[in-house]
Design an enzyme around this catalytic site. Structure first.
Site, mmCIF file in Angstrom:
data_model
loop_
_atom_site.group_PDB
_atom_site.id
_atom_site.type_symbol
_atom_site.label_atom_id
_atom_site.label_comp_id
_atom_site.label_asym_id
_atom_site.label_seq_id
_atom_site.Cartn_x
_atom_site.Cartn_y
_atom_site.Cartn_z
ATOM 1 N N SER A 45 1.448 -7.903 12.372
ATOM 2 C CA SER A 45 0.149 -8.441 11.958
ATOM 3 C C SER A 45 0.397 -9.291 10.717
ATOM 4 C CB SER A 45 -0.857 -7.323 11.696
ATOM 5 O OG SER A 45 -0.337 -6.346 10.841
ATOM 6 N N GLU A 47 -1.398 -11.314 7.294
ATOM 7 C CA GLU A 47 -2.575 -11.395 6.418
ATOM 8 C C GLU A 47 -2.654 -12.774 5.765
ATOM 9 O OE1 GLU A 47 -3.496 -7.956 3.898
ATOM 10 O OE2 GLU A 47 -3.707 -9.375 2.247
ATOM 11 N N GLY A 138 -12.052 -2.339 -2.991
ATOM 12 C CA GLY A 138 -12.008 -3.622 -3.691
ATOM 13 C C GLY A 138 -11.701 -3.435 -5.160
ATOM 14 N N ASP A 139 -11.246 -4.512 -5.749
ATOM 15 C CA ASP A 139 -10.952 -4.509 -7.183
ATOM 16 C C ASP A 139 -12.129 -5.097 -7.939
ATOM 17 O OD1 ASP A 139 -8.490 -3.264 -7.382
ATOM 18 O OD2 ASP A 139 -7.461 -5.055 -6.674
ATOM 19 N N ALA A 157 -13.882 3.466 -0.492
ATOM 20 C CA ALA A 157 -13.578 2.965 0.857
ATOM 21 C C ALA A 157 -13.965 3.978 1.941
ATOM 22 C CB ALA A 157 -12.092 2.616 0.947
ATOM 23 N N HIS A 181 -2.002 4.832 -5.762
ATOM 24 C CA HIS A 181 -2.928 3.847 -6.340
ATOM 25 C C HIS A 181 -2.929 4.005 -7.867
ATOM 26 C CE1 HIS A 181 -6.839 2.074 -7.489
ATOM 27 N NE2 HIS A 181 -6.565 1.248 -6.495
ATOM 28 N N ASP A 190 -4.531 11.088 -4.131
ATOM 29 C CA ASP A 190 -4.509 9.815 -3.410
ATOM 30 C C ASP A 190 -4.323 10.037 -1.908
ATOM 31 O OD1 ASP A 190 -4.897 7.114 -3.993
ATOM 32 O OD2 ASP A 190 -2.768 6.654 -3.795
ATOM 33 N N LYS A 197 -10.385 8.876 4.431
ATOM 34 C CA LYS A 197 -10.692 7.594 5.090
ATOM 35 C C LYS A 197 -10.417 7.690 6.598
ATOM 36 C CE LYS A 197 -8.302 5.014 1.898
ATOM 37 N NZ LYS A 197 -7.915 3.820 1.088
ATOM 38 N N GLN A 208 0.078 -0.936 0.663
ATOM 39 C CA GLN A 208 0.406 -1.861 -0.414
ATOM 40 C C GLN A 208 1.875 -2.224 -0.243
ATOM 41 O OE1 GLN A 208 -0.145 -4.177 -2.383
ATOM 42 N NE2 GLN A 208 -1.559 -3.087 -3.742
ATOM 43 N N PHE A 248 2.225 -9.511 -10.938
ATOM 44 C CA PHE A 248 1.200 -8.988 -10.047
ATOM 45 C C PHE A 248 1.486 -7.506 -9.727
ATOM 46 C CE2 PHE A 248 -0.710 -8.518 -5.758
ATOM 47 C CZ PHE A 248 -2.025 -8.699 -6.155
ATOM 48 N N HIS A 298 3.173 -5.298 8.806
ATOM 49 C CA HIS A 298 2.081 -6.166 8.374
ATOM 50 C C HIS A 298 2.647 -7.089 7.289
ATOM 51 C CE1 HIS A 298 -2.167 -7.169 7.553
ATOM 52 N NE2 HIS A 298 -1.850 -7.140 6.262
HETATM 53 C C1 LIG Z 1 -3.608 -3.673 2.859
HETATM 54 C C2 LIG Z 1 -4.480 -3.974 1.651
HETATM 55 C C3 LIG Z 1 -5.427 -4.995 1.715
HETATM 56 C C4 LIG Z 1 -6.246 -5.292 0.628
HETATM 57 N N1 LIG Z 1 -7.177 -6.290 0.734
HETATM 58 C C5 LIG Z 1 -8.035 -6.542 -0.302
HETATM 59 C C6 LIG Z 1 -9.077 -7.531 -0.196
HETATM 60 O O1 LIG Z 1 -9.192 -8.223 0.817
HETATM 61 N N2 LIG Z 1 -9.919 -7.687 -1.250
HETATM 62 C C7 LIG Z 1 -9.814 -6.946 -2.399
HETATM 63 O O2 LIG Z 1 -10.636 -7.125 -3.320
HETATM 64 N N3 LIG Z 1 -8.834 -6.003 -2.524
HETATM 65 C C8 LIG Z 1 -7.955 -5.787 -1.518
HETATM 66 N N4 LIG Z 1 -6.972 -4.825 -1.645
HETATM 67 C C9 LIG Z 1 -6.836 -4.120 -2.924
HETATM 68 C C10 LIG Z 1 -7.763 -2.892 -2.997
HETATM 69 O O3 LIG Z 1 -9.117 -3.287 -2.949
HETATM 70 C C11 LIG Z 1 -7.480 -2.184 -4.319
HETATM 71 O O4 LIG Z 1 -6.199 -1.613 -4.291
HETATM 72 C C12 LIG Z 1 -8.540 -1.205 -4.781
HETATM 73 O O5 LIG Z 1 -8.272 -0.889 -6.141
HETATM 74 C C13 LIG Z 1 -8.562 0.097 -3.996
HETATM 75 O O6 LIG Z 1 -9.062 -0.089 -2.739
HETATM 76 P P1 LIG Z 1 -9.002 1.121 -1.660
HETATM 77 O O7 LIG Z 1 -9.694 0.641 -0.462
HETATM 78 O O8 LIG Z 1 -7.641 1.626 -1.542
HETATM 79 O O9 LIG Z 1 -9.930 2.191 -2.440
HETATM 80 P P2 LIG Z 1 -10.197 3.725 -2.210
HETATM 81 O O10 LIG Z 1 -9.519 4.257 -1.025
HETATM 82 O O11 LIG Z 1 -11.672 3.926 -2.338
HETATM 83 O O12 LIG Z 1 -9.474 4.373 -3.493
HETATM 84 C C14 LIG Z 1 -9.537 3.751 -4.772
HETATM 85 C C15 LIG Z 1 -9.157 4.743 -5.858
HETATM 86 O O13 LIG Z 1 -10.211 5.645 -6.056
HETATM 87 C C16 LIG Z 1 -9.787 7.001 -5.840
HETATM 88 N N5 LIG Z 1 -10.915 7.663 -5.187
HETATM 89 C C17 LIG Z 1 -11.311 7.534 -3.905
HETATM 90 N N6 LIG Z 1 -12.403 8.295 -3.669
HETATM 91 C C18 LIG Z 1 -12.719 8.888 -4.848
HETATM 92 C C19 LIG Z 1 -13.769 9.745 -5.277
HETATM 93 N N7 LIG Z 1 -14.707 10.175 -4.423
HETATM 94 N N8 LIG Z 1 -13.785 10.131 -6.567
HETATM 95 C C20 LIG Z 1 -12.844 9.706 -7.426
HETATM 96 N N9 LIG Z 1 -11.827 8.877 -7.094
HETATM 97 C C21 LIG Z 1 -11.768 8.463 -5.822
HETATM 98 C C22 LIG Z 1 -8.544 6.871 -4.983
HETATM 99 O O14 LIG Z 1 -7.649 7.954 -5.114
HETATM 100 C C23 LIG Z 1 -7.929 5.595 -5.526
HETATM 101 O O15 LIG Z 1 -7.253 5.847 -6.730
HETATM 102 C C24 LIG Z 1 -6.117 -4.542 -0.586
HETATM 103 C C25 LIG Z 1 -5.131 -3.533 -0.658
HETATM 104 C C26 LIG Z 1 -4.310 -3.245 0.438
HETATM 105 C C27 LIG Z 1 -3.261 -2.180 0.330
#
Ligand SMILES: Cc1cc2nc3c(=O)[nH]c(=O)nc-3n(C[C@H](O)[C@H](O)[C@H](O)COP(=O)(O)OP(=O)(O)OC[C@H]3O[C@@H](n4cnc5c(N)ncnc54)[C@H](O)[C@@H]3O)c2cc1C
Length: 322
Positions: A45, A47, A138-139, A157, A181, A190, A197, A208, A248, A298
């Site tokens: 895949s 990106e 998201g960040d 997420a 993370h 984590d 999820k 990542q 980065f 990927h």
């Molecule tokens: C393959 C891939 C694609 C990506 N694409 C994008 C993109 O298109 N746009 C973008 O903006 N970013 C993108 N990112 C970056 C990503 O958005 C960031 O890494 C972000 O900080 C975490 O997203 P996540 O979905 O992993 O979050 P989550 O899975 O929600 O986790 C984020 C953090 O919060 C913690 N956490 C989760 N649930 C809870 C809870 N209930 N209470 C307390 N802590 C919690 C987790 O342990 C983790 O540390 C991508 C990353 C990867 C690996």
């Protein structure tokens, strides 16, 4: 005894080459990786990111057209930090649906939007024929360093995955972090989060990027023992601008091994050599993973096709015959 006389094995006992020969004859041997001819072509895949200008749009489409014949399982399009590229992500994904034979996956994040707004974006994807979403927290947008959930939004997420599954039977992929993370409370937290999820309905995790293959393979072991059985696909970042990538990586928590810094040392102003070194580094990484049984990859293309195409070729991918 004359130390320069050969010993019983015919080795000189001293002299300038004694140590080298001794090492050569008695040191460990490193076996070659299995021949690729036996390995099935991996599932790939790719990106992409949505372009900001017409010139970047042309670059993206050159990239898509170059990689399309490799018949990837899907191609994904990112969503800018803070949800800043919503319209451009949608336009790119919709064009992929209309004009190519590729299966697109749209990235979607929780940042800066209410649940209703995120749901509307998801519905618009479904209506445009998009069936696969990469669901992310998201960040935070540029300028803020701390993530704050929107008061009426999906907080994490896992919540977004559940929301998407309520809207339509999307295929949902999520992010995973072999090196944890950066804001996770611990590696175990984590992994629990990844499991949440999956339990919410995701069917694939994409990692990542990482450079140490051991790190990924150990992460697979940990995920399996935590009961995670969906595919965990390694995210591969071919690196040609080492200096930028190192900056980065510090932000996203990906380790940069010393051996890699040593390989790129002194090449800051030598783009051509850097690209060749980059190809070798990425090829070694993927071949090692492939030799360990990994058969899905990927690629973070950064909208540049050549390095990715070459590495996919090394893995055994060939253009589909029409
Ligand atoms: C393959 C891939 C694609 C990506 N694409 C994008 C993109 O298109 N746009 C973008 O903006 N970013 C993108 N990112 C970056 C990503 O958005 C960031 O890494 C972000 O900080 C975490 O997203 P996540 O979905 O992993 O979050 P989550 O899975 O929600 O986790 C984020 C953090 O919060 C913690 N956490 C989760 N649930 C809870 C809870 N209930 N209470 C307390 N802590 C919690 C987790 O342990 C983790 O540390 C991508 C990353 C990867 C690996």
């Amino acid at each position: 005894m004359d130390q320069t006389m050969p010993d019983a094995a015919g080795l000189p006992r001293s002299g300038p080459t004694a140590g080298t020969l001794q090492r050569w004859l008695t040191g460990p041997r490193i076996g070659g990786l299995p021949p690729l001819a036996c390995a099935p072509a991996p599932a790939l895949s790719f990106e992409f990111f949505p372009p900001k200008t017409d010139a970047l749009d042309a670059q993206l489409w050159t990239c898509i057209r170059r990689l399309e014949p490799l018949a990837p399982r899907f191609v994904s399009v990112t969503y800018g930090a803070g949800g800043t590229t919503q319209a451009r992500t949608h336009a790119t994904v919709a064009r992929i649906v209309k004009e190519t034979a590729l299966t697109p996956a749209a990235h979607l994040t929780c940042v800066g939007a209410s649940k209703g707004e995120v749901d509307d974006v998801a519905r618009a994807y479904w209506d445009a024929g998009v069936r696969h979403v990469v669901a992310l927290r998201g960040d935070p947008p540029a300028g803020s360093d701390r993530y704050e959930p929107h008061p009426e939004g999906y907080a994490y997420a896992a919540d977004l995955v559940a929301g998407l599954r309520r809207i339509a039977p999307f295929e949902v992929s999520v992010a995973a972090y072999p090196e944890v993370h950066p804001t996770a409370l611990s590696a175990d937290h984590d992994l629990d989060n990844l499991k949440r999820k999956i339990d919410a309905g995701a069917t694939r995790a994409i990692t990542q990027y990482f450079f140490d293959s051991d790190t990924f393979l150990r992460f697979l072991d940990r995920a399996l023992s935590a009961g995670i059985t969906v595919p965990i696909v390694p995210g591969i970042m071919p690196v040609s601008n080492f200096t930028q990538m190192r900056k980065f990586s510090a932000m996203c928590g990906a380790g940069v091994p010393d051996w890699m810094a040593a390989l790129f040392e002194g090449l800051e102003d030598d783009v051509e050599t850097r690209r060749m070194v980059a190809a070798v580094v990425a090829a070694e990484q993927v071949r090692l993973l492939q030799a360990n049984g990994v058969d899905e990859f990927h690629f973070y293309t950064l909208n540049r096709p050549d390095l990715v195409y070459a590495i996919a070729h090394i893995l055994g991918a060939r253009p589909a015959r029409t």
